[in-house]
Design a protein around this motif. Structure first.
Motif, PDB file in Angstrom:
ATOM      1  N   THR A 325     -43.853  -9.399  -9.391  1.00 20.50           N
ATOM      2  CA  THR A 325     -43.530  -9.716 -11.118  1.00 20.50           C
ATOM      3  C   THR A 325     -42.254  -9.159 -11.335  1.00 20.50           C
ATOM      4  OG1 THR A 325     -44.683  -7.880 -11.939  1.00 20.50           O
ATOM      5  CG2 THR A 325     -45.953 -10.032 -11.696  1.00 20.50           C
ATOM      6  N   THR A 326     -41.621  -8.163 -10.591  1.00 20.62           N
ATOM      7  CA  THR A 326     -40.542  -7.326 -11.083  1.00 20.62           C
ATOM      8  C   THR A 326     -39.263  -8.426 -10.360  1.00 20.62           C
ATOM      9  OG1 THR A 326     -41.477  -5.266 -10.958  1.00 20.62           O
ATOM     10  CG2 THR A 326     -38.981  -5.475 -10.806  1.00 20.62           C
ATOM     11  N   PRO A 327     -39.127  -8.836  -9.097  1.00 15.11           N
ATOM     12  CA  PRO A 327     -38.145  -9.678  -8.534  1.00 15.11           C
ATOM     13  C   PRO A 327     -38.234 -11.076  -9.382  1.00 15.11           C
ATOM     14  CG  PRO A 327     -39.982  -9.405  -7.118  1.00 15.11           C
ATOM     15  CD  PRO A 327     -40.156  -8.423  -8.060  1.00 15.11           C
ATOM     16  N   ALA A 328     -39.625 -11.572  -9.817  1.00 20.09           N
ATOM     17  CA  ALA A 328     -39.445 -12.891 -10.450  1.00 20.09           C
ATOM     18  C   ALA A 328     -38.797 -12.644 -11.792  1.00 20.09           C
ATOM     19  CB  ALA A 328     -41.153 -13.306 -10.791  1.00 20.09           C
ATOM     20  N   VAL A 329     -38.738 -11.579 -12.353  1.00 24.06           N
ATOM     21  CA  VAL A 329     -37.841 -11.228 -13.808  1.00 24.06           C
ATOM     22  C   VAL A 329     -36.608 -11.501 -13.160  1.00 24.06           C
ATOM     23  CG1 VAL A 329     -37.299  -9.791 -15.573  1.00 24.06           C
ATOM     24  CG2 VAL A 329     -39.606 -10.314 -15.004  1.00 24.06           C
ATOM     25  N   GLN A 330     -35.760 -10.777 -12.250  1.00 24.38           N
ATOM     26  CA  GLN A 330     -34.661 -10.657 -11.509  1.00 24.38           C
ATOM     27  C   GLN A 330     -34.247 -12.228 -11.464  1.00 24.38           C
ATOM     28  OE1 GLN A 330     -34.356  -8.818  -7.846  1.00 24.38           O
ATOM     29  NE2 GLN A 330     -32.419  -9.764  -7.297  1.00 24.38           N
ATOM     30  N   VAL A 331     -34.992 -13.069 -10.764  1.00 24.36           N
ATOM     31  CA  VAL A 331     -34.854 -14.431 -10.537  1.00 24.36           C
ATOM     32  C   VAL A 331     -34.357 -15.340 -11.774  1.00 24.36           C
ATOM     33  CG1 VAL A 331     -35.528 -16.665  -9.548  1.00 24.36           C
ATOM     34  CG2 VAL A 331     -35.960 -14.329  -8.399  1.00 24.36           C
TER      35      VAL A 331
END
Length: 502
Positions: A325-331
């Protein structure tokens, strides 16, 4: 018919173009090629299809190979190899040392050799090395191979940023740089899902689940590396890819002249003196150091938190999938930064940088306190991804600031990434020690301090860049006011004036 925004006809000499900035159409806020001439739109489509496709896939593979060590660590490698000290930190440091050693020499080589041979060859090398990690049965073997993986991977990110900055104009840069950078976030997500999937292969072929991760990574990397030899262009002045006509290559060259981007030139003493007496290389490097180390992106902090949880206890599948979920926010935030910066803010880079740094400060101060509600702790782990997505903007800003000197641009881009990883080589050993997991108090405090420095440096660069542009604009006005044209213009032409106003 009214002129189209940023449109350039292939047979038009850029030095004769009018200075007035035409009004943009609303469709250009969706995607910039919608507001260009058919010839330029066709060129941009081909460039995007080749450069962005290879850059994004290559960076996806590079980042996947870079961070897979974290997913392997929490999926059985720690126990199988008896890694109960700071061995994971040492593995990350060995990779970083290799990365640091290779970056600047590689980027300087790109100003002398053809990128379409160098970059894919290095990608092919790190593919083989990554697959070799599956045969390691001791931390020492990992240390050695991770060093050489880092050395080979050092060519890719700064090299591709240099190439992107050689083909795209100011109103196009941030979107391309950020789309390129989102691949790292997607790779972070995919690595978790991939580890979850290949974990079940444990025992097949005599390999454990975490060993299969390195094998599958190599299998995915191989076709991407080979494709680079066929689709990656060189810089416009020496490029002749099979998918571009001679007219399109000339148009690409004229676009860069209009933007003020200089062709390749020798490294002379005077050039080096100019580069190293300018604020560009120092402040832009500090800016990128603060960004790159002002987040915990290279550390499995969320995974470690879940792995150490006793109430409830999370499965290996959950430990690998929930933190995606963290890299999803990054994207999401990376793409938002790009469109807002290019379209809404008319090329201004600093507001999204300040926003991302503020999210970091909020998240990591909360985690440093630690005794906070579980829901808010999860929120901080997740929204901290908003601070990971600034790299593309920072690189776009550097391209624009250094546009008048190709060698400076190459050296500054390499220095930014190089020095950021110099800090990353030793900082985790001090503030992200594996034995402190999951309560990395020193790490959370360090990220907060670096995020504050990121904000301060951003405002200083903004001030100095505005001052620099104002001085150039005044010089241009002085030349325009000279009626007989006999005065020394200092090399400023109508073409330069266009670039300044842009």
């Amino acid at each position: 018919m009214p002129p189209k925004s940023h449109a350039i006809e292939a047979d038009v000499d850029p030095s004769t173009l009018v200075q007035k900035e035409p009004k943009r159409k609303w469709v250009s806020y969706i995607w910039d090629t919608f507001d260009k001439s058919p010839e330029e739109r066709r060129l941009m489509f081909k460039l995007d299809s080749a450069i962005l496709t290879f850059a994004s896939l290559g960076y996806f593979i590079k980042y996947l190979d870079q961070i897979n060590i974290n997913n392997a660590f929490v999926s059985g490698m720690k126990e199988d190899l008896g890694m109960y000290g700071n061995e994971l930190n040492y593995m990350q440091t060995c990779w970083t040392i290799g990365y640091v050693i290779g970056e600047i020499p590689s980027n300087l080589l790109l100003t002398r050799i053809k990128p379409r041979y160098w970059i894919p060859a290095m990608e092919l090398l790190w593919t083989v090395l990554t697959m070799s990690l599956s045969r390691c049965n001791s931390p020492t073997q990992f240390y050695v191979l991770r060093f050489f993986v880092g050395l080979a991977e050092s060519t890719f990110y700064p090299g591709m940023q240099y190439i992107i900055g050689s083909w795209y104009r100011k109103d196009e840069l941030a979107k391309r740089s950020c789309i390129f950078h989102t691949s790292s976030g997607i790779a972070s997500m995919f690595s978790g899902y991939l580890m979850d999937a290949v974990y079940n292969l444990g025992g097949r072929g005599g390999f454990k689940g975490w060993q299969w991760l390195f094998i599958i990574d190599g299998v995915i990397s191989l076709p991407v590396a080979i494709s680079g030899f066929f689709i990656l262009p060189d810089v416009p002045e020496i490029s002749s890819p099979w998918y571009l006509s001679q007219e399109e290559v000339k148009l690409a060259q004229k676009r860069m002249k209009l933007e003020g981007r200089k062709d390749r030139a020798p490294f002379t003493k005077s050039k080096l003196k100019k580069i190293f007496t300018s604020w560009h290389i120092y402040l832009l490097t500090i800016l990128y150091i603060c960004f790159n180390n002002g987040a915990a992106g290279s550390q499995p902090i969320f995974q470690q938190y879940l792995k150490n949880s006793t109430d409830p206890v999370y499965s290996v599948s959950q430990i690998n999938s929930i933190p995606t979920t963290t890299p999803a926010v990054q994207v999401v935030t990376t793409l938002a930064y790009a469109w807002i910066s290019d379209s809404v803010l008319n090329g201004s880079r600093w507001p999204p940088i300040i926003f991302g740094a503020c999210i970091n400060i909020i998240s990591y101060i909360s985690l440093a306190v630690w005794d906070i509600p579980t829901g808010w702790k999860w929120t901080c782990y997740i929204i901290s991804g908003a601070g990971y997505g600034l790299s593309g903007l920072l690189m776009a800003w550097a391209h624009e600031i250094c546009s008048e000197d190709n060698e400076e641009r190459s050296l500054v881009i390499g220095s930014m990434n190089e020095m950021a990883y110099v800090f990353q080589a030793w900082l985790p050993l001090v503030v992200w020690q594996q034995v402190d997991a999951p309560e990395y108090r020193k790490g959370f405090i360090a990220v907060t301090v670096l995020s504050v420095l990121l904000i301060v440096t951003t405002f200083v660069i903004r001030f100095l860049h505005q001052k620099e542009r104002l001085e150039k604009r005044n010089q241009t006005h002085e030349v325009e006011e000279t009626e007989d044209g006999s005065s020394d213009s200092g090399g400023v032409t109508p073409l330069d004036a266009k670039a300044i106003k842009a």
